[in-house]
Design a protein around this motif. Structure first.
Motif, PDB file in Angstrom:
ATOM      1  N   SER A 331       0.998  -1.114  -0.069  1.00 32.07           N
ATOM      2  CA  SER A 331      -0.054  -0.055   0.026  1.00 32.07           C
ATOM      3  C   SER A 331       0.908   1.202   0.095  1.00 32.07           C
ATOM      4  O   SER A 331       0.346   2.343  -0.734  1.00 32.07           O
ATOM      5  CB  SER A 331      -0.780  -0.004   1.206  1.00 32.07           C
ATOM      6  OG  SER A 331      -1.875  -1.152   1.162  1.00 32.07           O
ATOM      7  N   SER A 332       1.827   1.191   0.777  1.00 24.74           N
ATOM      8  CA  SER A 332       2.951   2.402   0.561  1.00 24.74           C
ATOM      9  C   SER A 332       3.328   2.616  -0.841  1.00 24.74           C
ATOM     10  O   SER A 332       3.256   3.883  -1.151  1.00 24.74           O
ATOM     11  CB  SER A 332       4.047   2.185   1.551  1.00 24.74           C
ATOM     12  OG  SER A 332       3.740   2.125   2.979  1.00 24.74           O
ATOM     13  N   GLY A 333       3.950   1.577  -1.399  1.00 27.16           N
ATOM     14  CA  GLY A 333       4.205   1.718  -2.728  1.00 27.16           C
ATOM     15  C   GLY A 333       3.067   2.284  -3.728  1.00 27.16           C
ATOM     16  O   GLY A 333       3.142   3.099  -4.714  1.00 27.16           O
ATOM     17  N   MET A 422       6.283  -1.379  -5.143  1.00 28.69           N
ATOM     18  CA  MET A 422       5.145  -2.539  -5.185  1.00 28.69           C
ATOM     19  C   MET A 422       5.201  -3.771  -5.288  1.00 28.69           C
ATOM     20  O   MET A 422       5.068  -4.792  -4.613  1.00 28.69           O
ATOM     21  CB  MET A 422       3.801  -1.891  -6.156  1.00 28.69           C
ATOM     22  CG  MET A 422       3.228  -0.621  -5.539  1.00 28.69           C
ATOM     23  SD  MET A 422       1.690  -0.317  -6.649  1.00 28.69           S
ATOM     24  CE  MET A 422       2.576   0.038  -8.166  1.00 28.69           C
ATOM     25  N   LEU A 423       6.330  -4.001  -6.241  1.00 27.07           N
ATOM     26  CA  LEU A 423       6.620  -5.271  -6.794  1.00 27.07           C
ATOM     27  C   LEU A 423       7.517  -5.959  -6.165  1.00 27.07           C
ATOM     28  O   LEU A 423       7.357  -7.250  -5.690  1.00 27.07           O
ATOM     29  CB  LEU A 423       7.007  -5.285  -8.457  1.00 27.07           C
ATOM     30  CG  LEU A 423       6.231  -4.708  -9.407  1.00 27.07           C
ATOM     31  CD1 LEU A 423       6.880  -4.824 -10.887  1.00 27.07           C
ATOM     32  CD2 LEU A 423       4.946  -5.665  -9.578  1.00 27.07           C
ATOM     33  N   SER A 424       8.576  -4.913  -5.312  1.00 21.14           N
ATOM     34  CA  SER A 424       9.453  -5.747  -4.369  1.00 21.14           C
ATOM     35  C   SER A 424       8.542  -6.121  -3.064  1.00 21.14           C
ATOM     36  O   SER A 424       8.924  -7.320  -2.730  1.00 21.14           O
ATOM     37  CB  SER A 424      10.261  -4.665  -4.339  1.00 21.14           C
ATOM     38  OG  SER A 424       9.985  -3.548  -3.390  1.00 21.14           O
ATOM     39  N   ALA A 425       7.664  -5.513  -2.682  1.00 20.02           N
ATOM     40  CA  ALA A 425       6.936  -5.886  -1.514  1.00 20.02           C
ATOM     41  C   ALA A 425       5.880  -7.164  -2.051  1.00 20.02           C
ATOM     42  O   ALA A 425       5.927  -8.033  -1.075  1.00 20.02           O
ATOM     43  CB  ALA A 425       5.846  -4.860  -1.117  1.00 20.02           C
ATOM     44  N   ALA A 431       8.771  -5.246   3.021  1.00 18.97           N
ATOM     45  CA  ALA A 431       8.407  -5.375   4.474  1.00 18.97           C
ATOM     46  C   ALA A 431       7.765  -6.952   4.732  1.00 18.97           C
ATOM     47  O   ALA A 431       7.652  -7.079   5.807  1.00 18.97           O
ATOM     48  CB  ALA A 431       7.857  -4.419   4.577  1.00 18.97           C
ATOM     49  N   ILE A 432       7.159  -7.416   3.584  1.00 19.58           N
ATOM     50  CA  ILE A 432       6.088  -8.456   3.970  1.00 19.58           C
ATOM     51  C   ILE A 432       6.831  -9.629   4.342  1.00 19.58           C
ATOM     52  O   ILE A 432       6.513 -10.453   5.306  1.00 19.58           O
ATOM     53  CB  ILE A 432       4.931  -8.855   2.840  1.00 19.58           C
ATOM     54  CG1 ILE A 432       5.778  -8.988   1.609  1.00 19.58           C
ATOM     55  CG2 ILE A 432       4.026  -7.516   3.061  1.00 19.58           C
ATOM     56  CD1 ILE A 432       4.373  -9.198   0.566  1.00 19.58           C
ATOM     57  N   GLY A 433       7.889 -10.030   3.726  1.00 24.38           N
ATOM     58  CA  GLY A 433       8.937 -11.193   3.877  1.00 24.38           C
ATOM     59  C   GLY A 433       8.242 -12.315   3.678  1.00 24.38           C
ATOM     60  O   GLY A 433       8.838 -13.337   4.504  1.00 24.38           O
ATOM     61  N   VAL A 434       7.350 -12.500   2.823  1.00 26.26           N
ATOM     62  CA  VAL A 434       6.852 -13.999   2.745  1.00 26.26           C
ATOM     63  C   VAL A 434       6.723 -14.260   1.044  1.00 26.26           C
ATOM     64  O   VAL A 434       6.857 -13.398   0.383  1.00 26.26           O
ATOM     65  CB  VAL A 434       5.244 -13.982   3.121  1.00 26.26           C
ATOM     66  CG1 VAL A 434       5.218 -13.880   4.697  1.00 26.26           C
ATOM     67  CG2 VAL A 434       4.402 -12.983   2.412  1.00 26.26           C
ATOM     68  N   PRO A 435       7.005 -15.644   0.793  1.00 26.13           N
ATOM     69  CA  PRO A 435       7.033 -15.838  -0.829  1.00 26.13           C
ATOM     70  C   PRO A 435       5.602 -15.509  -1.391  1.00 26.13           C
ATOM     71  O   PRO A 435       4.702 -15.645  -0.681  1.00 26.13           O
ATOM     72  CB  PRO A 435       7.379 -17.503  -0.444  1.00 26.13           C
ATOM     73  CG  PRO A 435       7.830 -17.762   0.737  1.00 26.13           C
ATOM     74  CD  PRO A 435       7.335 -16.751   1.653  1.00 26.13           C
TER      75      PRO A 435
END
Length: 544
Positions: A331-333, A422-425, A431-435
């Motif tokens: 959401s930040s992105g 957005m895409l990196s998240a 920040a989410i750190g999940v696959p």
């Protein structure tokens, strides 16, 4: 709380309201006077919006809840300034000044009351960003829409009138749905104050909560119509492409008003409690469908105005998809993408008129025909070794290339930074750190493909316009027309340079939105200003 800065909260509504009223008393033949009054009011509005943004983002305890009439919530009308509303106010002002300057070249003089309608539009948009209750959100929506009807029809012409009639019909239906949704919510919850409503939702009985959610769903349809979600978006490309260039430039913020309302209400009302996540699936899959529809439209568009209109849908679809995922880092992105895409699309709408001045009405169709069947004269030898590009075309070409880079999300401008965030998240490197799941990979693919489609379409249009123009004429462009376009593009460059602080602001804003208790406490604990006469009477009684 009694400081002068506290009263600035209502200024973004009062300034355009007073300006529009004053402009009504100025004779239409005094175009220059009306333009100067409108421009002065808009520049002051931009300064106030910037000041509110700085105050809100600064390290202070500024109280952003303004009690109109000095009535405490939930009984009185409240205006609420937080990180999100301050950002949207500033973005609106940054679009309004260039659009108004652009209109002063010729568009403001082709019809009556342009400046009054422009100021009323700003009043409605700013009020919708600031209001703290649903009924006044409806009121400001209607003020904005009433002004937009006149602005869309400004300049006349059969295409503009046809698109305007469709636009008016769709928005009148949306207004009716708005009232129905608000009535259902009030009938079940007993309040329309957003903070009070958020506090009451957990205590509503399950059967009444279903009726309240039905009202919220109807209300959501209204915002999705304004945001342009498929299949509620068929009115948007024709209307935006038919509008005059400065009107289309300021209309770029109106679709984002629908996004703002959805973000505000989903985070506040359905972020926690028994109704948490309400509507997220609709936003997710609706956003995906909107991206697909918008991408197809971008690829199929031959006219630049239609291309820009479908680019609005791609932007809205991406943001709706982000809201459906409901993740803080994404959401930040998305919030950074909202700012970047709005500035880019507004600049593109105004640039289109300048570019198309050197073309005939059927130039695009003829260009497609030549592309398919070839040019009978293409084998003839050229008489000159090369042709120098005029300075005007060079400037327009650079601006067009910048718009292409921004809309397609290529480096190094802010469109790339926002999409990368957005895409990196989404991929788990943020920040989410999940696959990522299969659904997330689908979303990533859609975002990338929409950027590729924008690049293909903009490159094709750029080649036809600047490299193989059939007419070969140089459009006459005034300084007050090209400077607003360059100003908006420079803002995207500044957003790129300041991407770090910008992302910090977006992160802070999203974190605050994801904590509804912060908003609820700020509104419910807002203190009324002590009555002057009462305090004076009390002191006199005490002295006796």
């Amino acid at each position: 709380m009694n400081s002068w800065t506290h009263h600035l909260v209502i200024a973004p509504i009062l300034i355009p309201l007073v300006a529009s009223a004053v402009l009504l008393f100025v004779d239409e033949r005094r175009r220059t006077t009306k333009a100067m009054i409108s421009l002065a009011a808009t520049v002051i509005l931009a300064f106030v919006a910037f000041l509110l943004f700085r105050i809100e983002s600064g390290p202070n305890d500024f109280e952003g809840v303004y009690l109109l009439g000095n009535w405490a919530a939930p009984f009185g009308i409240v205006l609420v300034l937080d990180g999100l509303s301050a950002l949207m106010l500033l973005l609106t002002a940054l679009l309004a000044v260039p659009a108004l300057v652009f209109s002063m070249a010729r568009w403001h003089a082709v019809g009556a009351h342009f400046h009054s309608m422009f100021q009323l539009l700003l009043m409605g948009v700013n009020g919708a960003f600031l209001t703290g209750d649903l009924f006044n959100l409806f009121v400001f929506f209607e003020v904005m829409l009433a002004a937009s009807y006149g602005l869309l029809l400004h300049g006349s012409g059969p295409l503009r009138v046809k698109a305007g009639m469709h636009y008016i019909a769709v928005n009148l239906v949306a207004a009716l749905l708005f009232l129905i949704g608000v009535s259902l919510i009030y009938g079940t919850a007993g309040t329309l104050n957003m903070a009070d409503l958020a506090a009451r939702i957990p205590d509503i009985e399950p059967d009444r909560r279903m009726l309240m959610e039905a009202g919220a769903g109807i209300l959501g349809i209204v915002f999705l119509i304004k945001a342009g979600m498929w299949p509620l978006c068929f009115w948007l490309p024709p209307a935006y492409s038919a509008a005059s260039a400065p009107v289309a430039g300021i209309f770029a913020i109106m679709s984002k008003l629908g996004i703002y309302a959805i973000l505000r209400l989903t985070m506040l009302l359905f972020g926690e409690g028994p109704s948490a996540g309400f509507g997220n699936i609709v936003l997710l899959y609706g956003g995906m469908a909107t991206i697909i529809f918008g991408t197809i439209g971008v690829l199929a568009s031959q006219a630049l105005g239609r291309l820009a209109g479908f680019s609005v849908l791609v932007s809205s679809g991406t943001l709706l998809m982000v809201l459906g995922i409901n993740d803080g880092a994404i959401s930040s992105g998305g919030l950074l993408y909202l700012v970047s895409s709005t500035l880019s699309i507004s600049a593109f709408f105004m640039l289109i008129e300048l570019v198309e001045r050197g073309q005939d009405a059927g130039a695009n169709v003829l260009a497609v025909t030549m592309e398919a069947y070839g040019d009978a004269e293409e084998d003839e030898p050229e008489e000159a070794d090369g042709v120098a590009m005029p300075g005007t075309m060079a400037i327009l070409g650079v601006c067009f290339a910048a718009c292409a880079i921004l809309l397609s999300g290529l480096p190094p401008l802010s469109g790339f930074v926002a999409k990368f965030a957005m895409l990196s998240a989404m991929m788990g490197t943020g920040a989410i750190g999940v696959p990522p799941t299969a659904a997330i990979w689908t979303l990533i693919t859609l975002v990338i493909l929409s950027g590729v489609a924008a690049l293909i379409s903009m490159t094709r249009a750029g080649i036809r316009t600047f490299w193989s123009s059939i007419e070969g004429t140089v459009p006459r462009v005034l300084v007050i027309e090209i400077v607003p376009v360059m100003f908006l593009l420079l803002l995207t460059l500044g957003l790129t340079v300041q991407a770090g602080p910008a992302m910090q602001y977006m992160d802070s804003t999203i974190r605050t939105l994801r904590k509804p208790s912060v908003y609820i406490d700020a509104v419910s604990k807002a203190v009324r200003i002590p009555d002057y006469k009462a305090s004076g009477a009390g002191s006199e009684t005490g002295s006796h």
